[in-house]
Design a protein around this motif. Sequence first.
Motif, PDB file in Angstrom:
ATOM      1  N   PRO A  48       0.816  -1.216   0.000  1.00 36.61           N
ATOM      2  CA  PRO A  48       0.000   0.000   0.000  1.00 36.61           C
ATOM      3  C   PRO A  48       0.847   1.262   0.000  1.00 36.61           C
ATOM      4  O   PRO A  48       0.353   2.342  -0.337  1.00 36.61           O
ATOM      5  N   GLU A  49       2.112   1.135   0.374  1.00 39.58           N
ATOM      6  CA  GLU A  49       3.019   2.281   0.383  1.00 39.58           C
ATOM      7  C   GLU A  49       4.122   2.056  -0.632  1.00 39.58           C
ATOM      8  O   GLU A  49       4.661   0.963  -0.751  1.00 39.58           O
ATOM      9  N   ARG A  50       4.480   3.105  -1.345  1.00 33.72           N
ATOM     10  CA  ARG A  50       5.552   3.013  -2.334  1.00 33.72           C
ATOM     11  C   ARG A  50       6.885   3.266  -1.632  1.00 33.72           C
ATOM     12  O   ARG A  50       6.990   4.113  -0.762  1.00 33.72           O
ATOM     13  N   GLY A  51       7.890   2.539  -2.016  1.00 34.57           N
ATOM     14  CA  GLY A  51       9.202   2.681  -1.405  1.00 34.57           C
ATOM     15  C   GLY A  51       9.715   1.332  -0.956  1.00 34.57           C
ATOM     16  O   GLY A  51       8.969   0.506  -0.427  1.00 34.57           O
ATOM     17  N   ARG A  52      11.007   1.086  -1.168  1.00 37.00           N
ATOM     18  CA  ARG A  52      11.545  -0.239  -0.914  1.00 37.00           C
ATOM     19  C   ARG A  52      11.496  -0.626   0.548  1.00 37.00           C
ATOM     20  O   ARG A  52      11.278  -1.798   0.884  1.00 37.00           O
TER      21      ARG A  52
END
Length: 294
Positions: free
Chosen positions: A79-83
Amino acid sequence: GEVGVGIPRRRSTGTRTMRLSVVIPALNEERNVASAVASAREGAGAADHCEVVVVDGGSDDATVSVAHSAGADVVLVSPERGRAAQLARGVERCSGDVIVFLHADSTLPDGYAERLRDAMKPEHSWGAFGFRLAPEERDDDDDDDAADPSTAARGSKGPGRRFLEWCVDKRTRWMGAPYGDQGVWVKRHALDSVGGVPQQCFMEDYELVKRLRRRHGMPCVVDAAVTTSSRRWDAMGVARVTALNQLIVFGYAMGVAPERLARWYTAGRNMGGGTKRWDTKAEANAEATKVEER
């Protein structure tokens, strides 16, 4: 959301087994994710319980369907972008006692699970594999240039690349500082002891390694190399990539905020021509958001 869930493949139990999970964060990696999944699946060995978890960061391409078709046990969309968020989501979902973090543009070595099991002693809580840079990736459009000796030379592993691999090996073994593209592995209890994957927008791999080394000592280095895509080095050159990434590491050590470092990194990539070889704008933008600390 959870796109596809398979039943982790259980294999016959041997005398030395481990519950292994390979977590692969991906963003617009339809061209590479199948190879990453296949390497994790095929190299697990006959005596291991292994699951492969791919966590997508909101790709604009077919990464999710490709990963599922390639045999990943679980494919999630974060649901969240980012590694950092993707890695944390994968850790939360996976069931392994030992977790390997694998970049989607990298592949694990043949027989990696057995090599890891053989290298890992009871006192070892974390570690990494070696580093190998893949030969230069050429587009089909480059075929006309194949007869050009200078073009052909770029596809081989020149002294600059061999020297880079040598430096990475010494840094990993002497300084205990592997980077994220080396397949960092960690026992779950050790990961929990340092608070899990650091939730920051940039340099999360570097920060995780620093915390693990501080609490659990030097890494256990598996004597086999993860092979990582050469596309960044192809686009900018070994010297430029190395200089940029050392600047980022230095800035982080001096306390520069990860958000600012991410902007520096993207600006440096753009000045160095680091986006010129990608096929699509989405692929270029995705590449610019990734943490590459070498």
